[in-house]
Structure formats: structure tokens, C-alpha cells
Design a protein around this motif. Structure first.
Motif, mmCIF file in Angstrom:
data_model
loop_
_atom_site.group_PDB
_atom_site.id
_atom_site.type_symbol
_atom_site.label_atom_id
_atom_site.label_comp_id
_atom_site.label_asym_id
_atom_site.label_seq_id
_atom_site.Cartn_x
_atom_site.Cartn_y
_atom_site.Cartn_z
ATOM 1 N N MET A 1 0.844 -1.206 0.000
ATOM 2 C CA MET A 1 0.000 0.000 0.000
ATOM 3 C C MET A 1 0.872 1.246 0.000
ATOM 4 O O MET A 1 1.793 1.354 0.803
ATOM 5 N N ARG A 2 0.587 2.146 -0.899
ATOM 6 C CA ARG A 2 1.375 3.372 -0.940
ATOM 7 C C ARG A 2 0.934 4.314 0.179
ATOM 8 O O ARG A 2 -0.174 4.216 0.722
ATOM 9 N N ILE A 3 1.816 5.252 0.511
ATOM 10 C CA ILE A 3 1.518 6.257 1.519
ATOM 11 C C ILE A 3 1.137 7.546 0.803
ATOM 12 O O ILE A 3 1.915 8.074 -0.003
ATOM 13 N N VAL A 4 -0.056 8.027 1.069
ATOM 14 C CA VAL A 4 -0.533 9.261 0.449
ATOM 15 C C VAL A 4 0.219 10.448 1.049
ATOM 16 O O VAL A 4 0.404 10.522 2.270
ATOM 17 N N THR A 5 0.659 11.360 0.207
ATOM 18 C CA THR A 5 1.357 12.539 0.711
ATOM 19 C C THR A 5 0.364 13.473 1.409
ATOM 20 O O THR A 5 -0.842 13.451 1.129
ATOM 21 N N ALA A 6 0.881 14.298 2.292
ATOM 22 C CA ALA A 6 0.031 15.253 3.005
ATOM 23 C C ALA A 6 -0.645 16.207 2.026
ATOM 24 O O ALA A 6 -1.820 16.571 2.203
ATOM 25 N N LYS A 7 0.077 16.594 0.954
ATOM 26 C CA LYS A 7 -0.497 17.508 -0.033
ATOM 27 C C LYS A 7 -1.656 16.842 -0.782
ATOM 28 O O LYS A 7 -2.704 17.467 -1.016
ATOM 29 N N ALA A 55 -8.110 -0.851 5.634
ATOM 30 C CA ALA A 55 -8.420 -0.665 4.214
ATOM 31 C C ALA A 55 -8.195 -1.959 3.437
ATOM 32 O O ALA A 55 -8.990 -2.317 2.560
ATOM 33 N N ALA A 56 -7.133 -2.683 3.750
ATOM 34 C CA ALA A 56 -6.859 -3.951 3.082
ATOM 35 C C ALA A 56 -7.913 -4.993 3.454
ATOM 36 O O ALA A 56 -8.326 -5.811 2.620
ATOM 37 N N ARG A 57 -8.356 -4.993 4.704
ATOM 38 C CA ARG A 57 -9.403 -5.921 5.136
ATOM 39 C C ARG A 57 -10.718 -5.610 4.425
ATOM 40 O O ARG A 57 -11.462 -6.512 4.031
ATOM 41 N N THR A 74 -16.688 -1.132 -6.129
ATOM 42 C CA THR A 74 -15.472 -1.659 -6.756
ATOM 43 C C THR A 74 -14.262 -0.913 -6.225
ATOM 44 O O THR A 74 -14.136 0.302 -6.414
ATOM 45 N N ILE A 75 -13.389 -1.625 -5.518
ATOM 46 C CA ILE A 75 -12.214 -0.992 -4.917
ATOM 47 C C ILE A 75 -11.172 -0.716 -5.995
ATOM 48 O O ILE A 75 -10.782 -1.611 -6.748
ATOM 49 N N CYS A 76 -10.695 0.525 -6.039
ATOM 50 C CA CYS A 76 -9.665 0.916 -7.002
ATOM 51 C C CYS A 76 -8.269 0.897 -6.383
ATOM 52 O O CYS A 76 -7.302 0.536 -7.061
ATOM 53 N N GLU A 77 -8.168 1.287 -5.118
ATOM 54 C CA GLU A 77 -6.854 1.387 -4.481
ATOM 55 C C GLU A 77 -7.017 1.384 -2.965
ATOM 56 O O GLU A 77 -8.011 1.889 -2.432
ATOM 57 N N THR A 78 -6.041 0.811 -2.287
ATOM 58 C CA THR A 78 -5.928 0.959 -0.836
ATOM 59 C C THR A 78 -4.641 1.716 -0.538
ATOM 60 O O THR A 78 -3.655 1.586 -1.267
ATOM 61 N N CYS A 79 -4.647 2.516 0.514
ATOM 62 C CA CYS A 79 -3.472 3.343 0.792
ATOM 63 C C CYS A 79 -3.430 3.712 2.275
ATOM 64 O O CYS A 79 -4.409 3.562 3.009
ATOM 65 N N TRP A 80 -2.265 4.183 2.676
ATOM 66 C CA TRP A 80 -2.084 4.729 4.021
ATOM 67 C C TRP A 80 -2.254 6.240 3.959
ATOM 68 O O TRP A 80 -1.636 6.911 3.129
ATOM 69 N N ILE A 81 -3.080 6.787 4.861
ATOM 70 C CA ILE A 81 -3.156 8.235 5.035
ATOM 71 C C ILE A 81 -2.125 8.671 6.070
ATOM 72 O O ILE A 81 -1.426 9.666 5.907
ATOM 73 N N ASP A 82 -2.032 7.919 7.167
ATOM 74 C CA ASP A 82 -1.037 8.176 8.213
ATOM 75 C C ASP A 82 -0.720 6.833 8.866
ATOM 76 O O ASP A 82 -1.482 6.346 9.703
ATOM 77 N N ARG A 83 0.398 6.239 8.483
ATOM 78 C CA ARG A 83 0.727 4.896 8.977
ATOM 79 C C ARG A 83 1.023 4.908 10.474
ATOM 80 O O ARG A 83 0.675 3.958 11.185
ATOM 81 N N ASP A 84 1.623 5.979 10.960
ATOM 82 C CA ASP A 84 1.945 6.050 12.385
ATOM 83 C C ASP A 84 0.680 6.059 13.241
ATOM 84 O O ASP A 84 0.642 5.484 14.326
ATOM 85 N N LEU A 86 -2.186 4.824 12.209
ATOM 86 C CA LEU A 86 -3.018 3.691 11.765
ATOM 87 C C LEU A 86 -4.247 4.155 10.996
ATOM 88 O O LEU A 86 -5.334 3.580 11.130
ATOM 89 N N VAL A 87 -4.071 5.184 10.160
ATOM 90 C CA VAL A 87 -5.163 5.697 9.333
ATOM 91 C C VAL A 87 -4.946 5.228 7.900
ATOM 92 O O VAL A 87 -3.978 5.633 7.248
ATOM 93 N N SER A 88 -5.819 4.357 7.419
ATOM 94 C CA SER A 88 -5.735 3.858 6.048
ATOM 95 C C SER A 88 -6.994 4.257 5.292
ATOM 96 O O SER A 88 -7.940 4.820 5.875
ATOM 97 N N ALA A 89 -7.026 3.981 3.992
ATOM 98 C CA ALA A 89 -8.177 4.406 3.195
ATOM 99 C C ALA A 89 -8.338 3.524 1.966
ATOM 100 O O ALA A 89 -7.377 2.929 1.473
ATOM 101 N N CYS A 90 -9.573 3.456 1.495
ATOM 102 C CA CYS A 90 -9.914 2.803 0.232
ATOM 103 C C CYS A 90 -10.466 3.847 -0.731
ATOM 104 O O CYS A 90 -11.295 4.684 -0.352
ATOM 105 N N LEU A 91 -10.003 3.791 -1.953
ATOM 106 C CA LEU A 91 -10.561 4.597 -3.032
ATOM 107 C C LEU A 91 -11.403 3.663 -3.884
ATOM 108 O O LEU A 91 -10.912 2.622 -4.330
ATOM 109 N N TYR A 92 -12.678 3.985 -4.084
ATOM 110 C CA TYR A 92 -13.533 3.036 -4.790
ATOM 111 C C TYR A 92 -14.610 3.716 -5.625
ATOM 112 O O TYR A 92 -14.982 4.871 -5.389
#
Length: 204
Positions: A1-7, A55-57, A74-84, A86-92
Motif C-alpha cells: 500500500m502506498r503512503i498518500v502525501t500530506a499535499k 483498508a486492506a481488510r 469496486t475498490i480501485c486502491e488501498t493506501c495509508w493516510i497516516d501509517r503512524d 493507523l489511518v488507512s483508506a480505500c478509493l472506490y
């Protein structure tokens, strides 16, 4: 899972439409391209949440439900918003349809007409070993094609065999608790249970 940048995340917040939020911030955002971003702030043990982020679950459950013939976004992507944190996200891609709670509020006659199909859908989930703790009217859509689909299913469990009586009763109690919390008046509970029993008999 990629980490989304703050921007990138700030751009989503600035240009998107927040559909759901809580005391911690946005939970669901509609982006400018029509996709939805669902944000998970995990309350699980940090080690487990990092190894298997929410998000992966969610993505995994969507794929398993689809394999069972159950419609989901339909899930397009899973990603980390803030790994420290524990904030993840799904784009769908959202699942087209009307939530049953809105149908119940705005078109009661149509909802009552659909009640046997709704009961048969719940029975189908139970027969496929799907235990959906968040079984309620806001999490089930009526699609334009006349089917049903699920939209918020992180806490779903796959039992591998049809649910037994105890889990079935517990599942309906979750729905009843939801109706009580929302102070839903005049819900056709007895009619729903009668239709569920009819669905059970017709399949045997």
C-alpha cells in the motif's frame, strides 16, 4: 500500500465533498472524479493494524462478497493516510443505488412491496455463511437493476457454512437495535420475519 502525501490528502479534503465525518474528522469523501474515499482509523492493536490495515481488510471482504455474487463497491486502491496513526483508506467506485433507509422514509409503499425480496436477500446472506453485524437499512442498497448490494462491511464475517439459529437471531437483533437507536417508527418487523421464514421454506 502506498503512503498518500500530506499535499494529496489535503487536495482531496479541499476539493472533495465530505459525506460522513465524526469527531476525528472526515470518514467518507466524494472526490471530483466521482470516486469515494473511505477513511479507516483503526482501533485494533497497532501491530495487527499495521500488518493488516483496515483498508486492506475492507478490500478483501469486497472481493470475497463479489465472489459470492454479492454486489459491493469496486475498490480501485488501498493506501495509508497516516501509517503512524493507523489511518488507512480505500478509493472506490460507488455502488449505484438507493439506501433502504431512504426508501423506507421517502417511499414506504415501495419499501413494503420490496419486503419479501429484502427478507430473501438476508436469508441468502445467512445461507452463504455471511454474518453481517452491521446489518441495517443504511448499509443495503437497492440497485437500479432491481438487486441489492452492501456498502459498509468491514465487520462482516464468513463462517464457511450456513448460519445457525443463534447467529441468525443475533443478526436480526443487530437490525432491531439499529431501528431502536434511530427511533424508527412503524417498521414492519413481523412482516419481515414472516417473509424470512417464507424464504427459508421456499428454499427447502
Amino acid at each position: 500500500m502506498r503512503i498518500v502525501t500530506a499535499k494529496e490528502f489535503q487536495d482531496w479534503l479541499s476539493h472533495g465533498e465530505v459525506l460522513e465525518k465524526d469527531s476525528h474528522g472526515a470518514k467518507v469523501i466524494r472526490l471530483t472524479d466521482g470516486k469515494l474515499l473511505k477513511i479507516f482509523r483503526s482501533r485494533r492493536l497497532p501491530l495487527l493494524a499495521r500488518l493488516r490495515p483496515d483498508a486492506a481488510r475492507f478490500d478483501d471482504r469486497a472481493r470475497r462478497l463479489q465472489a459470492e455474487g454479492i454486489q459491493t463497491p469496486t475498490i480501485c486502491e488501498t493506501c495509508w493516510i497516516d501509517r503512524d496513526k493507523l489511518v488507512s483508506a480505500c478509493l472506490y467506485e460507488p455502488l449505484a443505488g438507493l439506501p433502504l433507509d431512504k426508501l423506507f422514509r421517502d417511499n414506504r409503499d415501495q419499501f413494503d412491496t420490496l419486503l419479501p425480496q429484502f427478507a430473501a436477500y438476508i436469508y441468502l446472506l445467512h445461507q452463504r455463511g455471511i454474518y453481517f453485524r452491521s446489518l441495517h437499512l443504511g448499509n443495503i442498497l437497492r440497485t437500479p437493476e432491481g438487486h441489492f448490494g452492501l456498502i459498509d462491511f468491514l465487520d462482516i464475517r464468513f463462517k464457511g457454512r450456513p448460519l445457525g439459529g443463534t447467529l441468525i437471531r443475533r443478526n436480526f437483533q443487530h437490525l432491531r437495535n439499529y431501528l431502536q437507536r434511530r427511533k424508527v417508527q412503524n417498521f414492519p418487523w413481523e412482516e419481515l420475519m414472516t417473509a424470512y421464514r417464507a424464504a427459508s421454506k421456499s428454499s427447502s
